[in-house]
Design a protein around this motif. Structure first.
Motif, mmCIF file in Angstrom:
data_model
loop_
_atom_site.group_PDB
_atom_site.id
_atom_site.type_symbol
_atom_site.label_atom_id
_atom_site.label_comp_id
_atom_site.label_asym_id
_atom_site.label_seq_id
_atom_site.Cartn_x
_atom_site.Cartn_y
_atom_site.Cartn_z
ATOM 1 N N GLY A 88 -2.012 7.732 7.894
ATOM 2 C CA GLY A 88 -1.559 8.699 8.895
ATOM 3 C C GLY A 88 -2.387 9.964 8.998
ATOM 4 O O GLY A 88 -2.037 10.862 9.761
ATOM 5 N N LEU A 89 -3.494 10.061 8.247
ATOM 6 C CA LEU A 89 -4.306 11.284 8.308
ATOM 7 C C LEU A 89 -4.965 11.470 9.669
ATOM 8 O O LEU A 89 -5.006 12.585 10.196
ATOM 9 N N GLY A 90 -5.507 10.394 10.226
ATOM 10 C CA GLY A 90 -6.132 10.495 11.539
ATOM 11 C C GLY A 90 -5.133 10.955 12.586
ATOM 12 O O GLY A 90 -5.435 11.811 13.414
ATOM 13 N N GLU A 95 -3.203 14.981 16.256
ATOM 14 C CA GLU A 95 -2.057 15.755 16.755
ATOM 15 C C GLU A 95 -2.333 17.250 16.616
ATOM 16 O O GLU A 95 -2.022 18.028 17.517
ATOM 17 N N TYR A 96 -2.893 17.641 15.485
ATOM 18 C CA TYR A 96 -3.266 19.045 15.286
ATOM 19 C C TYR A 96 -4.309 19.448 16.323
ATOM 20 O O TYR A 96 -4.212 20.528 16.923
ATOM 21 N N GLY A 97 -5.306 18.602 16.521
ATOM 22 C CA GLY A 97 -6.349 18.903 17.498
ATOM 23 C C GLY A 97 -5.793 19.092 18.903
ATOM 24 O O GLY A 97 -6.196 19.998 19.623
ATOM 25 N N CYS A 101 -5.688 23.012 19.056
ATOM 26 C CA CYS A 101 -7.070 23.232 19.502
ATOM 27 C C CYS A 101 -7.318 22.768 20.933
ATOM 28 O O CYS A 101 -8.457 22.785 21.400
ATOM 29 N N SER A 102 -6.295 22.322 21.614
ATOM 30 C CA SER A 102 -6.378 21.887 23.021
ATOM 31 C C SER A 102 -7.364 20.753 23.269
ATOM 32 O O SER A 102 -7.990 20.676 24.321
#
Length: 153
Positions: A88-90, A95-97, A101-102
């Motif tokens: 699940g790291l990717g 999701e964070y990106g 970070c748009s």
């Protein structure tokens, strides 16, 4: 696991990320020869130093387990250490990106079907294809953008 945006990029961190990159590429980019991986590897430190936004996932011991590079709204790179794949790291990074970070666009090697499927699962859709990669090599790229309906992450 912690997600960190990295400002200063000391040589020791760059070396750790290059090693992580290589383990990820060898696990996923089966279309590349060993020689091609070694040649590309010589450019990775510069790419890591120059990408405007570098985001690293750290494991419990503080070592990098995955990273992504972002330029504007484009995901330039995302790599997960071979031994960390499937955890699940990717997904957490993308999701964070998207949210912090748009990120709205990316390019993926067409010959890496797992990555293509992952990005489709995350809501990206192909809108353009090229016969060659950015270095002119015969590795088709798919350019993808986030489907508006999937941008609710």
């Amino acid at each position: 696991m912690k997600i960190l945006e990295i400002g200063e990029r000391p040589p020791a961190l760059i070396q750790q990320l290059v090693e992580l990159w290589e383990s990820s590429v060898r696990a996923t980019h089966h279309f590349l020869t060993d020689g091609e991986i070694e040649a590309i590897k010589t450019y990775v430190p510069q790419a890591l130093e120059q990408v405007p936004k570098l985001v690293v996932a750290e494991g419990e011991n503080g070592s990098p387990t995955a990273f992504m590079g972002i330029d504007g709204r484009t995901l330039e790179m995302l790599f997960v250490a071979e031994e960390e794949r499937g955890k699940g790291l990717g997904k957490k990074l993308i999701e964070y990106g998207i949210s912090a970070c748009s990120v709205r666009k990316l390019a993926v090697n067409e010959q890496n079907p797992l990555a293509k499927g992952f990005y489709e699962h995350m809501g990206f859709r192909a809108y353009k294809r090229t016969e060659r990669d950015g270095q002119g090599n015969p590795y088709p790229l798919l350019y993808m953008k986030l489907d508006g309906r999937a941008a609710k992450i």
